[in-house]
Design an enzyme around this catalytic site. Structure first.
Site: not given
Ligand SMILES: Cc1ncc(C[n+]2csc(CCOP(=O)(O)OP(=O)(O)O)c2C)c(N)n1
Length: 658
Positions: A397, A419-422, A464
């Site tokens: 990222e 892919q996930f905001a996390d 997630h």
């Protein structure tokens, strides 16, 4: 030092000499000024000039160079007027950052130099992005990025080299191995024998170069540049050299053994090269004296210009004005023709229209290509737009966000899918430090949208399910968008992609396939900073966004006796404070509902703003209703208890009864 082995014309030999002499003489002057207290800090590159100068002279002027804090020779070789450098170091207007950043922390498109941020590593991902833009436009340009051996321990180094290797990007990664990272010697920094050995791990060609031999640096880099322009690929270069002075002047060199210092002093790049040129008759003492005289004059005149320049007088509106690039919003109106689609389809449509409109727009993310992304939002995009523009990324990222910045610097737009905001936490540094601050620091936009599939209620546990907008709303320079309906999702995404500023676009996973709406089929825009009044009432104002909007609608449906204004913020930065104030002035009561945990969320700031601006209109305490101050749990009962929704109804009734 062997200079004879390299075939370089006499003219170039002399040009290299003069180009190395200049940064050395500027530095010597800086050290005097430092002792006189006329400049604040200095990171010396004395003894490392051959690398900056050799690389810069091997590159063409239209090719980007990304230097670090010891690369004065890059700046002087690109012929930046040196009074501008002096002004920069004195925090004056004639520099490159309007006094907002120090030393070499700036970029200049005019000279195709993109300077560092203090965090060192992100530079390398930015170089990837610049090189990717060249590659996509089929331009045969090399991009060179510098780093010290210390910063090669950062994850960004690994991520950037890996991306460059996988994508075959024409980047020269120039590692200046100068023995120490601040006080840390190389044996406490890495374990392989040479940093160049790491190239094997990335499937990348690498070379070791004597960084104190200007002819070796120039000849080898020149040769490689010519080759890369024909056959684009990344190359890792390790320049062996030494840092002859302290990390910065105040920190000294006491931790360096004396014999090491002496060994390297004997290898001084300028002294040895001068000796060689004199021995071969190319340089005479008279010539040297006249070069030195010329440079001394240039330094003195330019220094005088910088000293004469007025100091900056602080002005709040100037500062606030430059946080964001001016965005000329263009209204594209929705047409009447609509189709009933899901939230997820609206995002997909918005992205597709933008890809059709902007052929310089690139989508990057994990599994976004053939697989279509884990939420299938980019399903079919590879067929429509090709793999060059719809790019699967390795799991990296941080360097991908930096790559997006590099694309923007080199004239492209990008949408990055987390892919996930996390997982944005792994790319947090370049977002909050590079993208957010570039316009304020040196006037450079960051034309990047980061898509953030977020939110709870889906049984996905602590990693997630987060809605982490508050990590970003507090960072000046970022815009934060958070739609609750398909139409808004589509229109706001179009605006986000048009806007040259960095935008975090939150899309709630729980809404993806549960919320439908009649959405105009044509591409259209919705302005940022305009909340939507979904219900109009007399007794209370409910301010919310994202999933909170749907929770509020559901509860209000059950309490038809409550006459409420329901305000969907739609964007959190900019925030439509006027709409909030107007509603509170009317109703006298305010409840702010957020899905995020309570402490430090946007509800707290809205509460403070309303207290400061509407105190006299309030008929009750402002109520923040938020999720628990715990991580978000997996088990359904625990998750329901965690979420603000479980408390909203009671809190609403309590405030109504106040
Ligand atoms: C992320 C981060 N951690 C720590 C620092 C503090 N710091 C600045 S420069 C530096 C040493 C860098 O060493 P190296 O990369 O070898 O470059 P050199 O200074 O030797 O040229 C350190 C620890 C920083 N700027 N950024």
């Amino acid at each position: 030092m062997d200079f004879k082995a390299f075939k370089v014309s006499n003219d170039v030999k002399l040009a290299l000499y003069r180009a190395m002499l200049k940064p050395r003489m500027i530095e010597e002057k800086m050290l005097i000024l430092l002792r006189q207290g006329k400049i604040s800090k200095w990171f010396s590159g004395i003894g490392q000039e051959a690398i900056s100068v050799g690389v810069a002279l091997a590159m063409q002027n239209e090719e980007y160079i990304l230097p670090m804090h010891r690369n004065l020779g890059v700046f002087t070789t690109r012929n930046i007027p040196i009074h501008r450098l002096f002004s920069q170091w004195q925090g004056k207007m004639g520099g490159f950052t309007k006094g907002r950043d120090r030393s070499f922390h700036f970029g200049t498109q005019e000279f195709k130099i993109i300077g560092m941020i203090s965090h060192l590593g992100p530079q390398m991902g930015v170089a990837d992005g610049i090189a990717l833009a060249h590659k996509l436009r089929k331009e045969p340009n090399v991009t060179a990025v510098f780093t010290g051996e210390g910063a090669t321990s950062e994850g960004d180094f690994h991520e950037a080299l890996n991306i460059a290797a996988v994508w075959e990007l024409p980047v020269l990664f120039c590692v200046e191995n100068n023995g120490y990272g601040l006080s840390t010697p190389t044996n406490e920094q890495y374990r392989c024998e040479h940093i160049a050995d790491k190239g094997i791990g990335y499937g990348m060609e690498s070379h070791i170069i004597d960084g104190n031999n200007i002819l070796e640096v120039f000849s080898k880099v020149n040769e490689l540049c010519i080759d890369i322009r024909k056959n684009p690929r990344p190359i890792l270069l390790e320049f062996k050299t030494f840092r002859m002075r302290g990390h910065e002047e105040a920190s000294g060199t006491k931790y360096v053994p004396e014999d090491l210092m002496e060994t390297w002093a004997a290898k001084d790049p300028l002294e040895n090269y001068t000796k060689y040129l004199m021995e071969t008759g190319l340089l005479t003492e008279t010539m040297e004296a006249s070069f030195r005289e010329e440079i001394t004059r240039e330094i003195d005149q330019n220094l005088q210009m910088a000293f004469l320049e007025e100091s900056i007088s602080a002005n709040i509106s100037n500062e606030l004005h430059d946080v964001y690039q001016k965005f000329d919003y263009k209204e594209v109106t929705p047409l009447i023709h609509k189709r009933n689609i899901r939230f997820v389809d609206a995002i997909s449509q918005g992205l597709k229209s933008a890809m059709e409109k902007h052929d310089n727009l690139v989508i990057m993310g994990q599994d976004v290509a053939e697989y279509g992304g884990v939420f299938k939002i980019t399903d079919g995009f590879v067929e429509a737009f090709g793999k060059e523009r719809v790019r699967n990324t390795p799991i990296c990222e941080s360097a991908i966000v930096s790559t997006a910045m590099g694309l923007s610097i080199n004239g492209m737009k990008s949408v990055v899918e987390m892919q996930f905001a996390d997982f944005v936490s792994s790319g947090f540094n370049p977002i909050v430090n590079y993208l957010a601050k570039s316009h304020y620091r040196w006037g450079e936009k960051a034309d990047v949208v980061i898509r953030m599939p977020c939110g709870g209620g889906v049984g996905a546990g602590p990693f997630h399910s987060q809605t982490n907008e508050a990590w970003f709303t507090k960072t000046p320079g970022l815009k934060v968008v958070y739609p609750a309906f398909p139409s808004d999702a589509k229109g706001l995404l179009a605006t986000a992609i048009e806007d040259p500023n960095p935008v975090l676009y939150f899309e709630h996973k729980g809404l993806y396939r549960s919320v439908y709406e009649d959405v105009p089929v044509n591409p259209f825009t919705i302005p940022f900073g305009k909340a939507n009044l979904l219900k109009s009432g007399r007794d209370i104002t409910i301010v919310t966004y994202g999933a909170g909007v749907h929770w509020a609608l559901e509860i209000l449906e059950r309490h038809l006796d409550i006459s409420a204004d329901l305000l969907d913020l739609r964007t959190l930065q900019p925030l439509d404070t006027e709409a909030i104030y107007a509603s509170v002035r009317k109703t006298g009561k305010l409840l702010i509902l957020q899905e995020d945990s309570l402490f430090g969320g946007i509800a707290s700031d809205i509460s403070a703003l309303v207290t400061e601006n509407c105190f006299h209109y309030l008929d009750g305490p402002i109520k923040r209703v938020a999720s628990l101050d715990t991580p978000i749990p997996f088990n359904n009962a625990l998750e329901q208890q965690y979420l603000a929704k479980s408390r909203f109804e009671q809190e609403l009734l309590d405030l109504m009864a106040f």
